[in-house]
Write a protein that holds these residues in place. Sequence first.
Motif, PDB file in Angstrom:
ATOM      1  N   UNK A  99     126.897  33.748  -0.792  1.00  0.00           N
ATOM      2  CA  UNK A  99     128.143  34.437  -1.146  1.00  0.00           C
ATOM      3  C   UNK A  99     128.254  35.757  -0.397  1.00  0.00           C
ATOM      4  N   UNK A 100     127.229  36.567  -0.501  1.00  0.00           N
ATOM      5  CA  UNK A 100     127.217  37.879   0.170  1.00  0.00           C
ATOM      6  C   UNK A 100     126.305  37.807   1.394  1.00  0.00           C
ATOM      7  N   UNK A 101     126.731  38.400   2.512  1.00  0.00           N
ATOM      8  CA  UNK A 101     125.854  38.430   3.694  1.00  0.00           C
ATOM      9  C   UNK A 101     124.569  39.196   3.396  1.00  0.00           C
ATOM     10  N   UNK A 102     123.486  38.765   4.006  1.00  0.00           N
ATOM     11  CA  UNK A 102     122.205  39.440   3.842  1.00  0.00           C
ATOM     12  C   UNK A 102     122.096  40.561   4.871  1.00  0.00           C
ATOM     13  N   UNK A 103     121.416  41.618   4.489  1.00  0.00           N
ATOM     14  CA  UNK A 103     121.241  42.746   5.400  1.00  0.00           C
ATOM     15  C   UNK A 103     120.143  42.436   6.416  1.00  0.00           C
ATOM     16  N   UNK A 104     120.120  43.209   7.468  1.00  0.00           N
ATOM     17  CA  UNK A 104     119.076  43.068   8.482  1.00  0.00           C
ATOM     18  C   UNK A 104     117.699  43.238   7.844  1.00  0.00           C
ATOM     19  N   UNK A 105     117.552  44.242   6.978  1.00  0.00           N
ATOM     20  CA  UNK A 105     116.252  44.491   6.336  1.00  0.00           C
ATOM     21  C   UNK A 105     115.800  43.311   5.491  1.00  0.00           C
ATOM     22  N   UNK A 106     116.726  42.688   4.759  1.00  0.00           N
ATOM     23  CA  UNK A 106     116.375  41.520   3.948  1.00  0.00           C
ATOM     24  C   UNK A 106     115.942  40.351   4.838  1.00  0.00           C
ATOM     25  N   UNK A 107     116.691  40.133   5.911  1.00  0.00           N
ATOM     26  CA  UNK A 107     116.375  39.037   6.823  1.00  0.00           C
ATOM     27  C   UNK A 107     115.060  39.282   7.550  1.00  0.00           C
ATOM     28  N   UNK A 108     114.840  40.493   7.975  1.00  0.00           N
ATOM     29  CA  UNK A 108     113.595  40.840   8.658  1.00  0.00           C
ATOM     30  C   UNK A 108     112.400  40.651   7.717  1.00  0.00           C
ATOM     31  N   UNK A 109     112.549  41.053   6.482  1.00  0.00           N
ATOM     32  CA  UNK A 109     111.499  40.869   5.484  1.00  0.00           C
ATOM     33  C   UNK A 109     111.194  39.377   5.303  1.00  0.00           C
ATOM     34  N   UNK A 110     112.238  38.553   5.184  1.00  0.00           N
ATOM     35  CA  UNK A 110     112.045  37.108   5.051  1.00  0.00           C
ATOM     36  C   UNK A 110     111.341  36.539   6.281  1.00  0.00           C
TER      37      UNK A 110
END
Length: 186
Positions: A99-110
């Motif tokens: 629903x909501x786009x993920x932030x760069x920090x969230x994606x980098x963490x993943x």
Amino acid sequence: MSKNFEQRLYEGNYWENGNECLNLHDINKPPDFYEGTEKEWIEELTTYISLYPKEWETLYQQYLSLYENESTLQFYRNEEGYLRKFGVNEIYLKVFGRIMPLSYNELNYMGRLLTEWDEELYWSFLEYGSMDESGKDLWRERMEIYIKKLVNKTDLSVLVTDTLDNSDFLGNELYFDLLNNYYIIL
């Protein structure tokens, strides 16, 4: 000190009994001299093949003349040098916000967390490549549940895709290459 494939070739006598440079039963498995993992073997062998194609062809012809049941290497390196598996096109795990786009920090963490599970993801992906469509659907569902638990986030979608071209290129999608253990945020 462990010996790699190229070092073994420098020794000569490639087909010495018990010290063959390739596994005579399955070329995709490491031979007896090799002390690394099966994944490391495939990475090393395919790198050698891409760097020295003529030498490899000679060696492979010798291998085929010794091995009665033809064994075919299931992996290769593409033009960019990335490891690929014959017959498997979908190689990227795509993670994005439902629903909501993920932030760069969230994606980098993943991405960092997924790289820590390199070996498990690699083997799981090889199983995925041999499944029928219903098995692949279940695998994707399990992977989505796994990643949601891993990052404690429920608003995620996980797909398996064959190209980066499916991205919107807005910086809110993670693509994880399941064979090469790297990720890119697009």
